[in-house]
Design an enzyme around this catalytic site. Structure first.
Site, PDB file in Angstrom:
ATOM      1  CB  CYS A 135      -1.124   0.090   1.274  1.00 44.78           C
ATOM      2  SG  CYS A 135      -0.044   0.031   2.986  1.00 44.78           S
TER       3      CYS A 135
ATOM      4  CG  HIS B 223      -4.589  -0.137   3.728  1.00 49.58           C
ATOM      5  ND1 HIS B 223      -3.600  -0.868   2.975  1.00 49.58           N
ATOM      6  CD2 HIS B 223      -5.703   0.326   2.934  1.00 49.58           C
ATOM      7  CE1 HIS B 223      -4.326  -0.793   1.735  1.00 49.58           C
ATOM      8  NE2 HIS B 223      -5.318  -0.224   1.592  1.00 49.58           N
TER       9      HIS B 223
ATOM     10  CG  HIS C 126      -6.600   0.308  -1.859  1.00 49.77           C
ATOM     11  ND1 HIS C 126      -6.970  -0.286  -0.570  1.00 49.77           N
ATOM     12  CD2 HIS C 126      -7.750   0.045  -2.717  1.00 49.77           C
ATOM     13  CE1 HIS C 126      -7.989  -1.032  -0.783  1.00 49.77           C
ATOM     14  NE2 HIS C 126      -8.265  -0.930  -1.905  1.00 49.77           N
TER      15      HIS C 126
END
Length: 394
Positions: free
Chosen positions: A306, A354, A366
């Site tokens: 990420c 994240h 993402h």
């Protein structure tokens, strides 16, 4: 006669065979144990919802461990460069120290050949003439001065070399600690992912289908929330546009025939084109990565995690972001979710494990988790409460 008849033993018949009471009780116990044994696995087995939650938790924990791995890896790389530099410096200083030692040795040899280090008065008696004494004295004075300089240089080189050696030793110890942290984080990620895979592998085909249905329902709900946010943002933009128009009209009417205020209002109300252009470039880069696999610790170009994706996206726009989410979250200005603009970074969970790149209309690009691919998805993919903050890179 009836009183002499033996009473019939109590018990039951099983397949035509009369069984005593004790045997009946044993058979009953066996049957109950068998039922219990058959029922235990299903009773202890977690529900599908529990499996889903456990797997999601494991993926989040793996994501958090991945960011720790990334931080340890970055620290290890920097520390290794520092250690290499210090060791090179120590090697150079050691060579200088050896050169200084050799120079001192040459002076000692010269002193041995010329006699005493400090001429005495008696030497005048040994000299052939006063001029000979004067020449010898001048030679020894020059030799002593140069020797003193050599000694000072040697002491300085020795002190600096020892200092650098201590620094190199300490840096090596720090490097060892970083490497240990790196191995620990890597092991943690691998264990979390292995446990998640094991849980999923134990699901039946029917359970996997039900789990997929649950995921689709969650996705539909997240998309609904994204649509609501898009409408809210559109309404805010429309209200802001009207406000600017009214302000421009008022300023124009107040400025009379001069008309100088209108252009100033237009300039001040126009968003910074530089930031917009950079955000567009970051989004374009991220969009080009869609379909590439998530791989923990990866920074491209073939795969990403990420924070590796967001870092690479903004790097393509000429902006340097830190490597890990814990640092990226501080690399800009925090705004509310309703104020999010394309290019902003959306962070998730209390441990900030994240991050995604906002592209507008409640959506982001993402790298979700292991086994998934870079994709567009609602920022509400794991519920509104999972959003930690929104940051506009500065």
């Amino acid at each position: 006669m009836a009183s002499h008849r033996k009473s019939r033993p109590t018990g039951t018949r099983v397949a035509g065979i009369r069984t005593p009471a004790l045997a009946t009780a044993a058979l009953t116990s066996v049957a109950l144990l068998s039922q219990t044994a058959n029922a235990t696995p299903s009773d202890d087995r977690p529900t599908l919802e529990e499996v889903e939650k456990k797997v999601d938790d494991l993926y989040r924990q793996a994501g958090s461990a991945t960011e720790k791995y990334n931080a340890a890896k970055e620290k290890t790389t920097k520390q290794r460069k520092k250690v290499d530099g210090l060791l090179d410096d120590v090697a150079r200083r050691t060579q200088k120290l050896n050169d200084a030692r050799e120079e001192l040795g040459s002076f000692a040899s010269a002193q041995y050949r010329t006699g005493a280090s400090v001429p005495e008065t008696a030497t005048l008696l040994l000299a052939d003439s006063p001029q000979d004494y004067f020449d010898q004295n001048q030679l020894m004075n020059r030799l002593t001065g140069r020797q003193k300089t050599a000694v000072d240089d040697y002491v300085t080189q020795q002190s600096e070399t020892m200092k650098k050696r201590r620094e190199a030793t300490e840096s090596l110890e720090t490097l060892t600690e970083s490497q240990t942290d790196l191995k620990t984080a890597k092991s943690t990620v691998q264990k979390k992912l292995a446990t998640a895979r094991e849980l999923l592998s134990e699901l039946t085909a029917e359970e996997k289908a039900r789990l997929a249905a649950i995921e689709r329902k969650k996705q539909e709900e997240s998309e609904r929330k994204a649509a609501e946010l898009a409408k809210q943002q559109a309404a805010q933009e429309e209200a802001e546009r009207k406000r600017r128009e009214e302000a421009a009209q008022q300023q124009e009417s107040g400025s009379g025939s001069g008309g100088t205020g209108s252009s100033e209002s237009s300039d001040s109300s126009t968003p910074g084109t530089s930031t917009g252009t950079k955000a567009d470039k970051a989004i374009a880069f991220a969009r080009a990565q869609i379909g590439k696999p998530y791989v923990w610790g990866a920074t491209g170009p073939g795969s990403y995690d990420c924070s590796g994706l967001t870092q690479a996206a903004w790097k393509a726009a000429g902006v340097t972001l830190p490597r890990v989410t814990y640092d990226q979250v501080n690399a800009g200005t925090t705004v509310s979710v309703s104020q999010a603009q394309p290019g902003d970074l959306v962070f998730f969970y209390d441990d900030i494990s994240h991050v995604g790149l906002y592209i507008g209309d409640g959506m982001m690009i993402h790298a979700p988790k292991p086994g998934a691919y870079v994709r567009e998805e609602s920022i509400f993919y794991d519920g509104e409460s999972s959003i930690y903050s929104v940051v506009r890179p500065g």
